[in-house]
Scaffold this active site. Sequence first.
Site, PDB file in Angstrom:
ATOM      1  N   HIS A  40       1.017  -0.952  -0.182  1.00 23.51           N
ATOM      2  CA  HIS A  40      -0.169  -0.039  -0.013  1.00 23.51           C
ATOM      3  C   HIS A  40       1.150   1.377   0.268  1.00 23.51           C
ATOM      4  CE1 HIS A  40      -2.998   2.702   2.014  1.00 23.51           C
ATOM      5  NE2 HIS A  40      -3.135   2.709   0.901  1.00 23.51           N
ATOM      6  N   HIS A  64      -7.336   6.846  -4.679  1.00 22.90           N
ATOM      7  CA  HIS A  64      -7.712   5.812  -5.170  1.00 22.90           C
ATOM      8  C   HIS A  64      -8.833   5.982  -6.328  1.00 22.90           C
ATOM      9  CE1 HIS A  64      -6.625   5.713  -1.083  1.00 22.90           C
ATOM     10  NE2 HIS A  64      -5.934   3.667  -1.083  1.00 22.90           N
ATOM     11  N   ARG A 140      -3.235  23.850   6.575  1.00 23.64           N
ATOM     12  CA  ARG A 140      -3.521  23.179   5.145  1.00 23.64           C
ATOM     13  C   ARG A 140      -3.372  21.681   5.942  1.00 23.64           C
ATOM     14  NH1 ARG A 140      -5.113  20.415   1.747  1.00 23.64           N
ATOM     15  NH2 ARG A 140      -4.850  20.285   0.030  1.00 23.64           N
ATOM     16  N   CYS A 187       2.007  27.556   0.665  1.00 25.43           N
ATOM     17  CA  CYS A 187       1.129  26.346  -0.072  1.00 25.43           C
ATOM     18  C   CYS A 187       1.170  26.766  -2.264  1.00 25.43           C
ATOM     19  CB  CYS A 187      -0.310  26.071   0.327  1.00 25.43           C
ATOM     20  SG  CYS A 187      -1.131  25.112  -0.368  1.00 25.43           S
ATOM     21  N   TYR A 322       1.503  17.579  -6.069  1.00 28.73           N
ATOM     22  CA  TYR A 322       2.079  19.132  -6.034  1.00 28.73           C
ATOM     23  C   TYR A 322       3.075  18.766  -7.612  1.00 28.73           C
ATOM     24  CZ  TYR A 322       0.122  19.714  -2.250  1.00 28.73           C
ATOM     25  OH  TYR A 322      -0.901  20.058  -1.243  1.00 28.73           O
TER      26      TYR A 322
HETATM   27  N1  MTE Z   1       1.833  17.161   6.729  1.00 29.24           N
HETATM   28  C1  MTE Z   1       1.473  16.541   7.630  1.00 29.24           C
HETATM   29  N2  MTE Z   1       1.742  15.353   8.758  1.00 29.24           N
HETATM   30  N3  MTE Z   1       0.148  16.178   6.884  1.00 29.24           N
HETATM   31  C2  MTE Z   1      -0.136  17.315   5.849  1.00 29.24           C
HETATM   32  O1  MTE Z   1      -1.393  17.245   5.302  1.00 29.24           O
HETATM   33  N4  MTE Z   1       0.035  19.569   4.449  1.00 29.24           N
HETATM   34  C3  MTE Z   1       1.351  20.165   3.687  1.00 29.24           C
HETATM   35  C4  MTE Z   1       2.251  20.443   5.209  1.00 29.24           C
HETATM   36  N5  MTE Z   1       2.773  19.481   6.105  1.00 29.24           N
HETATM   37  C5  MTE Z   1       0.134  18.443   5.557  1.00 29.24           C
HETATM   38  C6  MTE Z   1       1.703  18.262   6.555  1.00 29.24           C
HETATM   39  C7  MTE Z   1       1.165  21.019   3.317  1.00 29.24           C
HETATM   40  S1  MTE Z   1       0.386  20.943   1.945  1.00 29.24           S
HETATM   41  C8  MTE Z   1       1.662  21.952   3.931  1.00 29.24           C
HETATM   42  S2  MTE Z   1       0.785  23.670   2.631  1.00 29.24           S
HETATM   43  C9  MTE Z   1       2.294  22.765   5.035  1.00 29.24           C
HETATM   44  O2  MTE Z   1       1.796  21.438   5.957  1.00 29.24           O
HETATM   45  C10 MTE Z   1       1.019  23.656   5.796  1.00 29.24           C
HETATM   46  O3  MTE Z   1       1.266  23.555   6.707  1.00 29.24           O
HETATM   47  P1  MTE Z   1       1.197  25.076   8.438  1.00 29.24           P
HETATM   48  O4  MTE Z   1      -0.666  23.521   8.272  1.00 29.24           O
HETATM   49  O5  MTE Z   1       1.227  24.453   9.128  1.00 29.24           O
HETATM   50  O6  MTE Z   1       0.338  26.046   7.655  1.00 29.24           O
HETATM   51 MO    MO Z   2       0.655  22.946   0.199  1.00 26.21          MO
END
Ligand code: MTE
Ligand code: MO
Length: 478
Positions: A40, A64, A140, A187, A322
Amino acid sequence: APPAKTIRLAEVRKHGANATRRWVVKSTKVYDITDWIPNHPGGEVILRAVGGVIDPYWEIFTIHNKKDVYDILEQYYVGDLDPRDLVDGRVPSDDIEDPFKNDPARHPDLIVHSDRPFNAETAPEDLKSYITPNSNFYIRHHLWVPSLSQDDYKVQIELPDGEEVEYSIKDLKSKFRSTKVTCTLQCSGNRRQHMNDEARSTSGLPWEIGAISNAVWTGVRLRDVLADAGFDIDTFDENETKHVQFQGAEAYGASIPIDKALGKREDVLLVYEMNGEPLPRDHGFPLRALVPGHVAARSVKWLKRITLSDEESQSQWQQRDYKCFGPNQGGQDVDWSSAPAIQEMPVQSAITSLRNASPRSAEDQKLLRVYGMEEDAVEVEGYAFAGGGRRIVRVDISPDDGRTWHQAELLPDEAHGSKSWAWTRWRWLVPKRLAGRQFVVKAVDEGYNVQPESYEPHYNFRGNLTSGWHRVPYTKGR
Ligand code: MTE
Ligand code: MO
């Protein structure tokens, strides 16, 4: 095909995470996925779903929803769910544990784009301070917020030879020198809504200018920790170790190139404090990766595991979401593996406020004197930022939709760190008589990179890295 066997839901429940054979229900069919679990791509998070219905998880993990995943699942079909366990043809959903139920409370000034998972941007007013208060820092999340306790928390490091070393937060704080870095996180979807509005619709959250914030982060250098764990940071085998993978405690994962992780002036940290306070739960408590100059998606929150590997993270957030494709390329038929994962970001800027500065208030009078102005003026403020630690060298601002240009004043904010990891605030005043219908801003970084004038040339169907000139309409009367 043999006649379908019907299976009671109670039987499925016995094949959960602690059973030797693990089953899932998708819609009304039962699958024994035991043999597939080690493969997975999302890792062990799948154990949350075994012994139950996976549909709600697939609604969260949208990766998925494509044919090859359905094809894989079909290979493990064992029977249909017994109709006696269905209501209106479905398994009643109150059987499913709500993964979001322990999410923290949030500040009411955040502008919310989605509740579960929680996604919210910083309001324009709160983008004006150099350091964003923790409570107003954009959030986010792809999934839920894990509930972790600092006391028994350990981050695991997996070395290239498979050996594992782990550190508690206490270990990190006592064994290594702490470092502060002022770093803006942005982001990759910041300003996506402008691409939707000015070019064509994209998929993803419709962020305006606030999926970006700035903080002072405290932590320890990843290179120091890797060296302590037994990784030879100077003479390692470069074919064996090319990437550092980060795994979050929910299921999120991403990776960065090894050179970024080891560079003395790259300031990659394992962070436990944000603006002098313990990391808030929404920002990764008790530990997150901080990768300055790279898209924030690489700064993995709730960091549980660090793996040194010859390959990138296999997560959907490294392999798919991304990335940018050409303006002509669509979602159905792109070859995801043909584009590199976003790491550093292009130059960016935005107007955070536009207001009439009439010389009535003492503050406005001071402002106008700074610019040697005696007439009514319009005050413009905003941020500029570039990836890779590249400094902002100039911000061009136009009061008349790009006919005439001026240079904004760059504010001399002080940052910690080896390179320009933080945004630059700027402001500018213009006599009201020069103001046209639209103000425009664009910034230049030290590589003389500039922002595109319009959005169509850098349109990509996911709406990543939107950085067209930011335009804000102006009405004289306001
Ligand atoms: N890390 C984890 N574990 N889970 C998440 O959803 N989101 C990422 C990143 N790290 C994410 C993550 C994304 S896409 C972004 S833009 C940033 O964390 C956002 O950080 P913040 O919520 O502290 O602003
Ligand atoms: Mo992001």
